[in-house]
Design a protein around this motif. Structure first.
Motif, PDB file in Angstrom:
ATOM      1  N   ARG A   1      -5.492  -1.183  -5.826  1.00  0.00           N
ATOM      2  CA  ARG A   1      -5.823  -0.987  -4.410  1.00  0.00           C
ATOM      3  C   ARG A   1      -7.008  -1.867  -4.004  1.00  0.00           C
ATOM      4  O   ARG A   1      -7.019  -2.445  -2.908  1.00  0.00           O
ATOM      5  CB  ARG A   1      -6.146   0.489  -4.148  1.00  0.00           C
TER       6      ARG A   1
ATOM      7  N   ARG B   1      -4.443   1.870 -11.026  1.00  0.00           N
ATOM      8  CA  ARG B   1      -3.978   2.072  -9.651  1.00  0.00           C
ATOM      9  C   ARG B   1      -5.114   1.816  -8.661  1.00  0.00           C
ATOM     10  O   ARG B   1      -4.922   1.138  -7.644  1.00  0.00           O
ATOM     11  CB  ARG B   1      -3.427   3.487  -9.485  1.00  0.00           C
TER      12      ARG B   1
ATOM     13  N   CYS C   1      -6.853  -4.703  -1.177  1.00  0.00           N
ATOM     14  CA  CYS C   1      -7.732  -4.704  -0.006  1.00  0.00           C
ATOM     15  C   CYS C   1      -8.558  -5.982   0.084  1.00  0.00           C
ATOM     16  O   CYS C   1      -8.927  -6.417   1.186  1.00  0.00           O
ATOM     17  CB  CYS C   1      -8.667  -3.491  -0.053  1.00  0.00           C
TER      18      CYS C   1
ATOM     19  N   GLY D   1       0.818  -1.210   0.000  1.00  0.00           N
ATOM     20  CA  GLY D   1       0.000   0.000   0.000  1.00  0.00           C
ATOM     21  C   GLY D   1       0.850   1.259   0.000  1.00  0.00           C
ATOM     22  O   GLY D   1       0.537   2.243  -0.688  1.00  0.00           O
ATOM     23  N   LYS D   2       1.942   1.242   0.741  1.00  0.00           N
ATOM     24  CA  LYS D   2       2.858   2.399   0.732  1.00  0.00           C
ATOM     25  C   LYS D   2       3.520   2.565  -0.630  1.00  0.00           C
ATOM     26  O   LYS D   2       3.745   3.696  -1.086  1.00  0.00           O
ATOM     27  CB  LYS D   2       3.915   2.218   1.821  1.00  0.00           C
ATOM     28  N   SER D   3       3.834   1.447  -1.272  1.00  0.00           N
ATOM     29  CA  SER D   3       4.417   1.537  -2.614  1.00  0.00           C
ATOM     30  C   SER D   3       3.428   2.149  -3.599  1.00  0.00           C
ATOM     31  O   SER D   3       3.808   2.937  -4.475  1.00  0.00           O
ATOM     32  CB  SER D   3       4.844   0.143  -3.095  1.00  0.00           C
ATOM     33  N   LEU D   4       2.156   1.803  -3.448  1.00  0.00           N
ATOM     34  CA  LEU D   4       1.138   2.416  -4.308  1.00  0.00           C
ATOM     35  C   LEU D   4       1.000   3.908  -4.027  1.00  0.00           C
ATOM     36  O   LEU D   4       0.723   4.699  -4.944  1.00  0.00           O
ATOM     37  CB  LEU D   4      -0.201   1.709  -4.114  1.00  0.00           C
ATOM     38  N   ASP D   5       1.190   4.296  -2.756  1.00  0.00           N
ATOM     39  CA  ASP D   5       1.098   5.720  -2.415  1.00  0.00           C
ATOM     40  C   ASP D   5       2.153   6.538  -3.152  1.00  0.00           C
ATOM     41  O   ASP D   5       1.902   7.696  -3.524  1.00  0.00           O
ATOM     42  CB  ASP D   5       1.270   5.911  -0.907  1.00  0.00           C
ATOM     43  N   THR D   6       3.323   5.960  -3.366  1.00  0.00           N
ATOM     44  CA  THR D   6       4.400   6.707  -4.033  1.00  0.00           C
ATOM     45  C   THR D   6       4.107   6.958  -5.512  1.00  0.00           C
ATOM     46  O   THR D   6       4.744   7.810  -6.122  1.00  0.00           O
ATOM     47  CB  THR D   6       5.730   5.945  -3.910  1.00  0.00           C
ATOM     48  N   THR D   7       3.147   6.239  -6.071  1.00  0.00           N
ATOM     49  CA  THR D   7       2.827   6.424  -7.498  1.00  0.00           C
ATOM     50  C   THR D   7       1.650   7.370  -7.712  1.00  0.00           C
ATOM     51  O   THR D   7       1.289   7.630  -8.859  1.00  0.00           O
ATOM     52  CB  THR D   7       2.494   5.067  -8.142  1.00  0.00           C
ATOM     53  N   GLU D   8       1.057   7.875  -6.628  1.00  0.00           N
ATOM     54  CA  GLU D   8      -0.113   8.747  -6.755  1.00  0.00           C
ATOM     55  C   GLU D   8       0.266  10.058  -7.453  1.00  0.00           C
ATOM     56  O   GLU D   8       1.385  10.556  -7.315  1.00  0.00           O
ATOM     57  CB  GLU D   8      -0.714   9.045  -5.380  1.00  0.00           C
TER      58      GLU D   8
ATOM     59  N   THR E   1     -14.255   1.401   3.391  1.00  0.00           N
ATOM     60  CA  THR E   1     -13.037   1.674   2.619  1.00  0.00           C
ATOM     61  C   THR E   1     -13.140   1.100   1.213  1.00  0.00           C
ATOM     62  O   THR E   1     -12.759   1.750   0.225  1.00  0.00           O
ATOM     63  CB  THR E   1     -11.815   1.081   3.335  1.00  0.00           C
TER      64      THR E   1
END
Length: 666
Positions: free
Chosen positions: A545, A541, A549, A504-511, A561
């Protein structure tokens, strides 16, 4: 028996016999010196099996012969056929260079003889010698692509001594027949290839020759635009594309190389199969690579499919079978004739594939046809098709073996630069591998390769081929690996939650900022490829997610969520154009992931119904039609479970398994 010296056995031209008496050396030491080879020489010298002085940025041998000096591992090094072709090209360049040197030596020995001209016409009877004069572009020539324009220009003696008057060639009667500098004349030839009277590939060549005859004062022919008119006049136009950067029309390393300069593709088929070929070219071909067509207009047709139809019989049978399937679905044909056409070409494809695999030859053509059999089915056919066929994942096992034999993953990892041209077949295989793994609940076959590519930040060409940025596809590969671990009970719930948090943190970096998403068409109606890619990446993306989830232990689709992610998905969906000319068929996997977690009152279901209505009858075919059919079955069972109050989650993979559906929904 004496051991031969290095001067007698060495192949390098730089090794000569010593003038003084050689000192005696033991045979073991001499043998050691003879077989000591450097591994850091340029690949050109290694291909020629010549000693390289390892000079940077070019070795002396390559510079002298006008060859391209490559210290970084080139793409042709890993392929035996391309290596042979490269060796032939080098031989031809060396022959031309040697002939040029010989001609120059002859020219200096004859007083008053003008220098040799490249493809020159006879200029005067006085100099009509029988010796052929040619000129190859050496590395020091300004006509060479490797010429260094930063080096100082060489000047004439009179440039440094302006007080000395230079000879007046124009006024001296002795020099009147021969001007001081020959004229370079370029002749441009354009060729258009037609397939069944349909214009396809357009090639252009320029021939240069030299003459001492002055050109006419006015040009006799109108000037034409250069070959890069597509790139400059369309893709680099700010008004049309709102200032987007130009596209790289030579991005992929296609298996067929550069297009051949032929006027018509010679696709040989029987008369009974001619209608199938025409239907494939006119109606099916446009459905196969829509994103590639946007990014590199015409390349799917001219660089991938038509050359393969011409040279690969196995690929041809595959396309004819796909054409018959599409013809049956769209025209509602019934009967034995159309079914026989489908099965006949399908069996011919498999027969030729098995024969080539048994012979262990033509690996590139076999891979090309195998990937075609897997991927082309995603564009045609109805979900209810019941004709016997080999499952796509069985074909992909053979494709995986061929990819490893050709060392395509190793070649992509070896050159992780941003300027590389990824092999097209490897990019297509990666697309199938990553999303196909989610269909089976397994890890991707080349997950380690994607992980290394993600760490280096290099491209595999996925964005140009299917629209989603490469780093996002790499993360989907990691989620698929986690899904496989969880399904096999390889890790406990605590470890699953930890890995979900990390991904999830890795996906945050691509936002990206929300305002970066907008309609991908300009005010003139022209599509903006970069904006389309940003929008499609955002869709993938959110789907990633939702997929991540859903792996949370005891996850429920009723969770706020999850429903918030579904609502965000629908909000981004409005930036993807619907309808027959839109890109709904390019986001089948995200629609499946989001739809499988939607509830009865979700706005997603209504949004999907609207898009199905926009597509019309096209919504019933290919992967999109199969995805809709699968979601309908999932919703039916899920809603029934909700009404019964069981709260049981219905997984779409379980439904596929129970129905016996081997769908590849990409």
């Amino acid at each position: 028996m004496s051991t031969p010296s290095a001067a007698q056995t060495g192949k390098s031209g730089t090794m000569v016999a010593p003038k003084t008496a050689p000192t005696k050396a033991s045979p073991s030491k001499a043998a050691t010196k003879m077989h000591r080879r450097s591994r850091s020489g340029c690949f050109t010298c290694r291909l020629r099996r010549k000693k390289c002085d390892e000079g940077r940025s070019q070795c002396k041998a390559c510079k002298h012969l006008g060859l391209k000096c490559e210290y970084k591992r080139p793409m042709w090094w890993s392929n035996n056929e391309q290596r042979k072709q490269q060796k032939e090209n080098i031989k031809n360049i060396i022959k031309r260079t040697k002939l040029t040197e010989k001609t120059a030596q002859m020219g200096t020995s004859c007083a008053g003889t003008p220098p040799g001209l490249s493809h020159s016409l006879p200029t005067s009877a006085t100099y009509s010698e029988a010796t052929a004069r040619t000129r190859a572009p050496s590395i020091d020539s300004q006509h060479s692509p490797n010429y260094d324009f930063s080096q100082p220009l060489s000047h004439d003696y009179y440039d440094y001594h302006p007080h000395i008057a230079s000879p007046h060639y124009d006024t001296d009667a002795h020099y009147q027949p021969f001007p001081a500098t020959p004229y370079e004349v370029d002749i441009k030839t354009e060729r258009q290839m037609f397939v069944n009277d349909v214009p396809t590939r357009r090639d252009s060549t320029v021939t240069t020759f030299s003459t001492y005859q002055p050109p006419p004062p006015q040009p006799t022919l109108p000037s034409f635009p250069e070959d890069d008119w597509i790139n400059e006049d369309i893709y680099n136009t700010g008004d049309m594309f709102s200032g987007e950067e130009g596209l790289d029309l030579d991005f992929f390393d296609f298996s067929h190389g550069n297009p051949q300069a032929s006027q018509q593709a010679l696709i040989q088929v029987d008369d009974c199969d001619r209608p199938l070929l025409d239907h494939f070219i006119d109606n099916v071909l446009r459905l196969i690579f829509p994103i590639l067509e946007v990014n590199q207009h015409g390349s799917a047709r001219s660089e991938v499919i038509l050359p393969a139809l011409e040279s690969n019989r196995c690929y041809l049978h595959c396309c004819l079978s796909v054409s018959a399937i599409h013809l049956k679905s769209t025209h509602g044909l019934q009967g034995e004739q159309i079914d026989n056409d489908i099965l006949r070409h399908r069996c011919a494809t498999i027969t030729e594939l098995c024969g080539a695999l048994n012979n262990d030859s033509n690996h590139l053509q076999i891979l090309e046809a195998t990937l075609g059999m897997i991927f082309f089915q995603c564009s045609v056919g109805r979900p209810s098709d019941a004709l016997p066929d080999v499952p796509w994942h069985a074909h992909f096992e053979a494709a995986t073996s061929l990819v490893r034999k050709l060392e395509l993953p190793h070649a992509m990892i070896q050159d992780n630069s941003a300027q590389m041209h990824p092999p097209f077949n490897m990019t297509l295989a990666s697309w199938i591998d990553i999303l196909g793994a989610t269909m089976l609940g397994r890890s991707p076959q080349f997950a380690d390769t994607y992980r290394e590519k993600n760490q280096s930040g290099s491209t595999s060409g996925l964005c140009e081929l299917m629209g989603c940025e490469d780093n996002m596809m790499y993360l989907i590969s990691e989620i698929a690996c986690l899904d496989a671990l969880k399904s096999s009970n390889g890790i406990n719930d605590m470890q699953v939650c930890q890995l979900i948090g990390s991904l999830g943190k890795s996906l945050d970096t691509t936002e990206v900022p929300p305002d970066s998403l907008e309609w991908p068409y300009s005010s003139t109606g022209a599509i903006r490829p970069r904006q389309l890619s940003r929008n499609m990446t955002a869709i993938f993306r959110i789907a990633a997610r939702i997929y991540l989830c859903s792996l949370v232990p005891h996850a429920s689709k009723e969770d706020p969520t999850m429903q918030s992610l579904i609502d965000r998905f629908v909000g981004i969906l409005r930036f993807i154009r619907p309808g027959p000319d839109g890109f709904d068929r390019s986001i089948v996997w995200p629609l499946l992931i989001a739809g499988s977690q939607s509830t009865g009152g979700s706005i997603f279901r209504q949004a999907l119904r609207d898009r199905i209505a926009s597509l019309g009858e096209d919504a019933e075919f290919g992967s999109f039609g199969r995805m809709v059919r699968l979601l309908q079955e999932v919703w039916c069972r899920s809603d029934e479970a909700d009404r019964a109050g069981s709260g049981q989650n219905v997984h779409w993979r379980d439904v596929m398994q129970q129905k016996g559906w081997d769908f590849l929904l990409i």
